[in-house]
Design a protein around this motif. Structure first.
Motif, short mmCIF file in Angstrom:
data_model
loop_
_atom_site.label_atom_id
_atom_site.label_comp_id
_atom_site.label_asym_id
_atom_site.label_seq_id
_atom_site.Cartn_x
_atom_site.Cartn_y
_atom_site.Cartn_z
N GLY A 1 6.44 -6.40 -7.55
CA GLY A 1 5.17 -7.11 -7.86
C GLY A 1 3.94 -7.63 -7.57
O GLY A 1 3.53 -8.11 -8.16
N ARG A 2 3.99 -7.58 -6.26
CA ARG A 2 2.85 -8.61 -5.22
C ARG A 2 1.95 -7.47 -4.79
O ARG A 2 2.56 -5.83 -4.62
N THR B 1 -0.73 -11.36 -7.60
CA THR B 1 0.53 -10.33 -8.17
C THR B 1 -0.46 -9.20 -8.74
O THR B 1 -0.79 -9.32 -9.41
N ASP B 2 0.39 -7.99 -8.17
CA ASP B 2 0.15 -6.80 -9.18
C ASP B 2 0.12 -6.27 -9.97
O ASP B 2 0.40 -7.39 -10.79
N ARG B 3 -1.17 -6.02 -10.90
CA ARG B 3 -0.83 -5.59 -12.39
C ARG B 3 -2.11 -4.37 -12.67
O ARG B 3 -3.26 -3.93 -11.60
N SER C 1 -0.09 -18.63 -6.09
CA SER C 1 -0.40 -17.78 -5.39
C SER C 1 -1.12 -17.36 -4.86
O SER C 1 -1.22 -16.16 -3.59
N THR D 1 1.85 -2.48 -2.66
CA THR D 1 2.12 -2.96 -3.45
C THR D 1 3.37 -2.82 -3.14
O THR D 1 4.39 -2.13 -2.23
N ASP E 1 -1.42 -16.66 -12.54
CA ASP E 1 -0.96 -16.75 -10.42
C ASP E 1 -2.01 -17.86 -10.06
O ASP E 1 -2.61 -17.03 -8.86
N ASP F 1 7.23 -11.81 -0.86
CA ASP F 1 7.54 -10.65 -1.50
C ASP F 1 9.06 -9.65 -1.04
O ASP F 1 9.75 -9.55 -2.31
N ARG G 1 11.63 -11.33 -4.68
CA ARG G 1 11.25 -11.22 -6.17
C ARG G 1 11.81 -9.61 -6.31
O ARG G 1 12.23 -8.86 -5.58
#
Length: 442
Positions: A151-152, A121-123, A193, A148, A190, A218, A221
């Motif tokens: 959100g992945r 998960t991207d952040r 995944s 990215t 996360d 992805d 999502r």
């Protein structure tokens, strides 16, 4: 071509039949170089051909693809990124040699680096943590690409041991790298995944990133960044009586667009039998006539919707959001960790990254937005540049696709190469018309 003394006539025939015939012509079209490939057909050979051209960052203005029986014929109209025909003899020779050997497939090997694959998960700040861990574990990042989407995040990072400068082979160290990176990717939410893996095999980085994103699903999502006017339009129609499914894509043109689409069709186990690709100003129009590997068309509405979702994702993954920042400076241990920490501390999120080193120089590209995916504040960008170094970190415009205005007679052919192109185009149109596909899709 000279043959070894022991080669008999049958072997010579087999070699001639299996070796692609490549013709490069600069005389037929006034605005593009024509690259024509005839070869025996096999699954994935179209992707291999497109990969050769896109790895050189060439722009494919048009393409005609036709596959009948066990043979396929491709014609590509290509230019450099400035929209000019190809004139460098070394480049032309490389294209000819590379395309002439694609019947053997693209061979993976080892480049003395250790490949790290990461998905999760991207952040905001994630890459800062990843590169900080690698610096702490004495891993020197030589190359990396980060995508990215929805959100992945998927990243392929090539590293070597800081002390020895060679491949990391210590199993205990490899285990520590995997565990710590997995913990970073997991974050607080996360657990299931987040994935990490280590390999010594050299892969085609961008194809592997597509595969990682596809495996991560992805495309299913909810988008984090909203694509508006540039959103790709994808339609899929089934013509079961003729045994084809017809895929149409309209989107903004960019470098490597055809590669991204063909890559996903190939990995979804579809074969492209016929296709036409056209570009007009900054728009691209792609049409594919496909079947499953077993020769059948798309068989259900859920499968049709899945193809549409996957192809939209394939186009969007490389679509760059945010300000493009280019970092060029002396490479040193921990450089990436420092740069990423500066981005994080200023609330910048990296949506895509390309990291490379040449000798002692680092040449990196980052696309950044604010924490919510909106355009970054120019004042924050200026502050970040001040901290990293104004001469080291520069704001660059996104590369533009250059298309010359279509000149009168551009598609008129002259000479043998032109006659071949026209005959292939006419053959393709006649075949599609006889199948009822042109009328159905117009």
């Amino acid at each position: 071509m000279e043959w070894p003394a022991c080669t008999d006539e049958y072997e010579k025939l087999i070699i001639r039949m299996s070796t692609p015939r490549v013709v490069i012509d600069n005389a037929v079209c006034p605005t593009a170089t024509l690259v024509k490939v005839d070869s025996a057909r096999r699954h994935g050979i179209l992707l291999d051909a497109v990969e050769v051209l896109t790895d050189l960052n060439l722009s494919i203005k048009k393409a005609y693809i036709s596959s009948d029986g066990k043979w396929f014929m491709d014609v590509f109209h290509v230019t450099d990124q400035s929209g000019n025909k190809l004139t460098d003899e070394s480049v032309l020779k490389y294209i000819e040699q590379s395309l002439g050997s694609i019947h053997n497939g693209r061979i993976n090997g080892s480049n003395g680096l250790t490949a790290l694959e990461l998905t999760g998960t991207d952040r905001v700040g994630l890459l800062s943590e990843v590169f900080a861990v690698l610096a702490d574990l004495q891993c020197d990042v030589v190359e990396a690409k980060v995508w990215t989407h929805n959100g992945r995040i998927a990243s392929l990072i090539y590293v070597r041991d800081c002390n020895s400068g060679s491949t990391i082979e210590d199993s205990q160290k490899i285990n520590r790298i995997e565990v710590r990176l997995r913990n970073v990717l997991k974050g607080d939410n996360d657990i299931r995944s987040a994935k990490t893996s280590v390999s010594m095999i050299v892969m085609h980085t961008e194809r592997r990133l597509h595969q990682m994103m596809f495996t991560d699903r992805d495309y299913e999502r909810t988008p984090i960044l909203k694509f508006t006017s540039d959103a790709p339009v994808v339609t899929v129609q089934n013509w079961a009586e003729r045994g084809y499914s017809v895929v149409n894509i309209q989107c903004k043109d960019r470098i490597k667009l055809l590669f991204d689409v063909v890559c996903n069709l190939t990995d979804m186990e579809y074969i492209v039998f016929h296709a036409t690709i056209n570009t007009d100003n900054d728009q691209a129009y792609l049409e594919f006539y496909i079947r499953h590997k077993d020769g059948t068309p798309i068989s259900s509405e859920p499968e049709r919707q899945r193809v549409i979702q996957c192809l939209k994702a394939a186009v969007e993954r490389r679509a760059s959001e945010g300000v493009r920042l280019e970092l060029c400076t002396e490479d040193r241990q921990g450089l990436l960790a420092e740069v990423m920490r500066t981005f994080r501390e200023n609330g910048l999120n990296v949506t895509r990254a390309e990291v490379s080193t040449m000798g002692n120089k680092a040449a990196n590209v980052f696309y950044v937005t604010d924490a919510n995916g909106n355009p970054a504040d120019p004042k924050i960008i200026a502050s970040v540049r001040q901290k990293i170094g104004l001469s080291n970190l520069e704001v660059k415009e996104l590369p533009l696709i250059c298309h010359h205005r279509k000149e009168e007679g551009e598609d008129q052919a002259f000479g043998v190469g032109g006659a071949v192109l026209m005959s292939i185009g006419s053959l393709l149109r006649r075949n599609l018309y006889s199948l009822g596909l042109i009328k159905s899709c117009s």
